[in-house]
Design an enzyme around this catalytic site. Structure first.
Site, PDB file in Angstrom:
ATOM      1  CB  CYS A 139       2.105  29.341  -9.785  1.00  0.00           C
ATOM      2  SG  CYS A 139       1.298  27.753  -9.788  1.00  0.00           S
ATOM      3  CG  HIS A 145       0.971  30.830 -13.326  1.00  0.00           C
ATOM      4  ND1 HIS A 145       1.583  30.024 -13.917  1.00  0.00           N
ATOM      5  CD2 HIS A 145       0.041  30.600 -12.285  1.00  0.00           C
ATOM      6  CE1 HIS A 145       1.217  28.931 -13.166  1.00  0.00           C
ATOM      7  NE2 HIS A 145       0.275  29.034 -12.152  1.00  0.00           N
ATOM      8  CG  ASN A 183      -0.463  25.804 -13.118  1.00  0.00           C
ATOM      9  OD1 ASN A 183       0.570  25.843 -13.023  1.00  0.00           O
ATOM     10  ND2 ASN A 183      -1.285  26.139 -11.914  1.00  0.00           N
TER      11      ASN A 183
HETATM   12  N1  ACO Z   1     -15.285  18.320 -12.900  1.00  0.00           N
HETATM   13  C1  ACO Z   1     -16.545  18.754 -12.535  1.00  0.00           C
HETATM   14  N2  ACO Z   1     -16.643  19.455 -11.541  1.00  0.00           N
HETATM   15  C2  ACO Z   1     -15.762  19.632 -10.636  1.00  0.00           C
HETATM   16  C3  ACO Z   1     -14.380  19.529 -10.869  1.00  0.00           C
HETATM   17  C4  ACO Z   1     -14.187  18.849 -12.213  1.00  0.00           C
HETATM   18  N3  ACO Z   1     -12.866  18.547 -12.431  1.00  0.00           N
HETATM   19  N4  ACO Z   1     -13.823  20.088 -10.062  1.00  0.00           N
HETATM   20  C5  ACO Z   1     -14.595  20.887  -8.972  1.00  0.00           C
HETATM   21  N5  ACO Z   1     -15.959  20.570  -9.370  1.00  0.00           N
HETATM   22  C6  ACO Z   1     -17.099  20.900  -8.965  1.00  0.00           C
HETATM   23  C7  ACO Z   1     -17.002  21.432  -7.523  1.00  0.00           C
HETATM   24  O1  ACO Z   1     -17.085  20.109  -6.614  1.00  0.00           O
HETATM   25  C8  ACO Z   1     -18.106  22.451  -7.288  1.00  0.00           C
HETATM   26  O2  ACO Z   1     -19.388  21.338  -7.144  1.00  0.00           O
HETATM   27  P1  ACO Z   1     -20.610  21.959  -5.950  1.00  0.00           P
HETATM   28  O3  ACO Z   1     -20.901  23.279  -6.420  1.00  0.00           O
HETATM   29  O4  ACO Z   1     -21.318  20.916  -6.092  1.00  0.00           O
HETATM   30  O5  ACO Z   1     -19.573  22.272  -4.513  1.00  0.00           O
HETATM   31  C9  ACO Z   1     -18.340  22.879  -8.614  1.00  0.00           C
HETATM   32  O6  ACO Z   1     -17.400  22.116  -9.489  1.00  0.00           O
HETATM   33  C10 ACO Z   1     -17.652  24.207  -8.678  1.00  0.00           C
HETATM   34  O7  ACO Z   1     -16.289  24.283  -7.949  1.00  0.00           O
HETATM   35  P2  ACO Z   1     -15.430  25.509  -7.675  1.00  0.00           P
HETATM   36  O8  ACO Z   1     -14.136  25.008  -7.158  1.00  0.00           O
HETATM   37  O9  ACO Z   1     -16.074  26.553  -7.108  1.00  0.00           O
HETATM   38  O10 ACO Z   1     -15.003  25.731  -9.215  1.00  0.00           O
HETATM   39  P3  ACO Z   1     -14.438  27.001  -9.734  1.00  0.00           P
HETATM   40  O11 ACO Z   1     -15.387  27.804 -10.451  1.00  0.00           O
HETATM   41  O12 ACO Z   1     -13.897  27.946  -8.657  1.00  0.00           O
HETATM   42  O13 ACO Z   1     -13.125  26.325 -10.642  1.00  0.00           O
HETATM   43  C11 ACO Z   1     -10.753  26.179 -10.391  1.00  0.00           C
HETATM   44  C12 ACO Z   1     -12.101  25.576  -9.782  1.00  0.00           C
HETATM   45  C13 ACO Z   1     -10.588  25.932 -11.840  1.00  0.00           C
HETATM   46  C14 ACO Z   1      -9.710  25.277  -9.526  1.00  0.00           C
HETATM   47  C15 ACO Z   1     -10.633  27.749  -9.856  1.00  0.00           C
HETATM   48  O14 ACO Z   1     -11.173  28.032  -8.725  1.00  0.00           O
HETATM   49  C16 ACO Z   1      -9.213  28.267  -9.895  1.00  0.00           C
HETATM   50  O15 ACO Z   1      -8.723  28.492 -10.993  1.00  0.00           O
HETATM   51  N6  ACO Z   1      -8.605  28.747  -8.962  1.00  0.00           N
HETATM   52  C17 ACO Z   1      -7.334  29.230  -8.724  1.00  0.00           C
HETATM   53  C18 ACO Z   1      -6.153  28.685  -9.224  1.00  0.00           C
HETATM   54  C19 ACO Z   1      -5.118  29.181  -9.009  1.00  0.00           C
HETATM   55  O16 ACO Z   1      -4.741  30.222  -9.711  1.00  0.00           O
HETATM   56  N7  ACO Z   1      -4.021  28.680  -8.332  1.00  0.00           N
HETATM   57  C20 ACO Z   1      -2.913  29.332  -8.103  1.00  0.00           C
HETATM   58  C21 ACO Z   1      -1.669  28.805  -8.976  1.00  0.00           C
HETATM   59  S1  ACO Z   1      -1.456  26.952  -8.570  1.00  0.00           S
HETATM   60  C22 ACO Z   1       0.119  26.938  -7.761  1.00  0.00           C
HETATM   61  O17 ACO Z   1       0.610  27.918  -7.115  1.00  0.00           O
HETATM   62  C23 ACO Z   1       0.708  25.366  -7.646  1.00  0.00           C
END
Ligand code: ACO
Length: 328
Positions: free
Chosen positions: A115, A255, A285
């Protein structure tokens, strides 16, 4: 003689026509619009169809940039493509874009920084322009994330989309253009955001074909913690060393990974929301595509001399910020 800066003199973006909405995803995995919207800010994303490739989108961007700037593709010296989803392992997508767009006097290469791909590529192109030898360098950021997303994995499939945009870099002697940059890498985070299979370490074989490691994997919570701190830190650092306050910065171009990461970065920089480019709700993204797609959509609002900070965080880990003055 006054110093040559590399300045953005034109921008364009291309996204596929097909829309994949949160409602569509509800039919594919156990998710819902409310979860996706509150956790990420994404409403829909664009997905390629009918064999559309990154070089197809990229060559359209190059042709449109040349048309807008009133130049021939034959005048382009270089095309550098930031991507993790090149058309092929080789030849490079840059190579193919040069052919498809008619930029047959150009040379170039692809650059992989997830990214952070666009800002890494932009700073690379800057060096060629500032050397004085290259006058017209096109920087493309684009990804076909749908080609590496597992549409059975709700952790990742809701996040990513496809798209490509780019900028033309030319020499500027008026003090506009790229002023400063900070680029970072920390390979110890590599397992937290990775497409493990498909490279030379783990080639795809008949034994592992279809395995989840053939696709993108992200440990979202851990990546979030790094991203939220690092993107804000590096943006604050570039402001500090250029004596910029929140008042001085006209635009933050972050980003587009997650609305919460964008908000945290803007807060740390002391910026009001009206100075932050956000289009994550439409495109998700698009990895290397997010920052130039924002510049393209906001182009008409930008003014010569505007102070702009670009900031990114991505797999690797890679992250960084760029401070530039808009040149037109
Ligand atoms: N729908 C419903 N529930 C979901 C989904 C979904 N699509 N995805 C995950 N969940 C659930 C999980 O299973 C989890 O359930 P549990 O508590 O029973 O285990 C719960 O939701 C919370 O999951 P988290 O992963 O903790 O959710 P979070 O609030 O962290 O959001 C996200 C997830 C959006 C991916 C976030 O962590 C994020 O944005 N991370 C950083 C992304 C980023 O910046 N990446 C770098 C760039 S990408 C690149 O370089 C290619």
């Amino acid at each position: 003689m006054s110093k040559i800066n590399a300045a953005i003199t034109c921008v364009h973006g291309v996204v596929p026509k097909k829309i994949l909405s949160n409602k569509d995803l509800e039919k594919m995995v156990d998710t819902n619009d409310e979860w996706i919207t509150t956790r990420t800010g994404i409403k829909e994303r664009r997905i390629v169809e009918d064999g559309e490739t990154l070089s197809d989108l990229g060559s359209e961007v190059v042709k449109s940039i040349c048309k807008k700037r009133g130049i021939s593709p034959l005048e382009i010296d270089m095309i550098i493509v930031g991507t993790v989803t090149a058309d092929h392992r080789f030849p490079s997508t840059s190579n193919i874009v040069c052919d498809k767009s008619g930029a047959t006097n150009a040379w170039g290469f692809d650059l992989s920084a997830a990214c952070s791909g666009f800002i890494y590529t932009l700073v690379t192109g800057q060096q060629f322009v500032e050397s004085g030898r290259y006058k017209k360098v096109i920087i493309l950021g684009g990804d076909i994330m749908s080609s590496i997303v597992n549409y059975k994995d709700r952790n990742t499939c809701v996040i990513f989309g496809d798209g490509c945009a780019g900028v033309l870099l030319e020499p500027d002697k008026e003090g506009n253009g790229i002023i400063d940059s900070i680029l970072k890498v920390d390979g110890s985070g590599r397992e937290l955001l990775i497409q493990k299979h498909g490279g030379s370490a783990f080639p795809i074989t008949k034994e592992n074909v279809g395995h989840p490691d053939n696709f993108i994997f992200q440990e979202g919570r851990s990546v979030f913690k790094f991203a939220v701190t690092k993107m804000a830190d590096v943006s604050a650092e570039i402001m500090e060393r250029n004596n910029l306050t929140g008042e001085d910065v006209d635009w933050l171009v972050p980003h587009q990974a997650n609305l919460r990461i964008i908000d945290a970065t803007a807060n740390r920089m002391g910026l009001t929301k009206d100075k932050v480019m956000i289009n994550i709700e439409k495109y998700g993204n698009t990895t290397s595509g997010t920052i130039p797609l924002c510049l393209w959509e906001w182009e008409k609002k930008l003014k010569k001399g505007d102070n702009i900070v670009l900031a990114a965080f991505g797999g690797g880990f890679t992250w960084g910020s760029v401070y530039l003055k808009w040149a037109y």
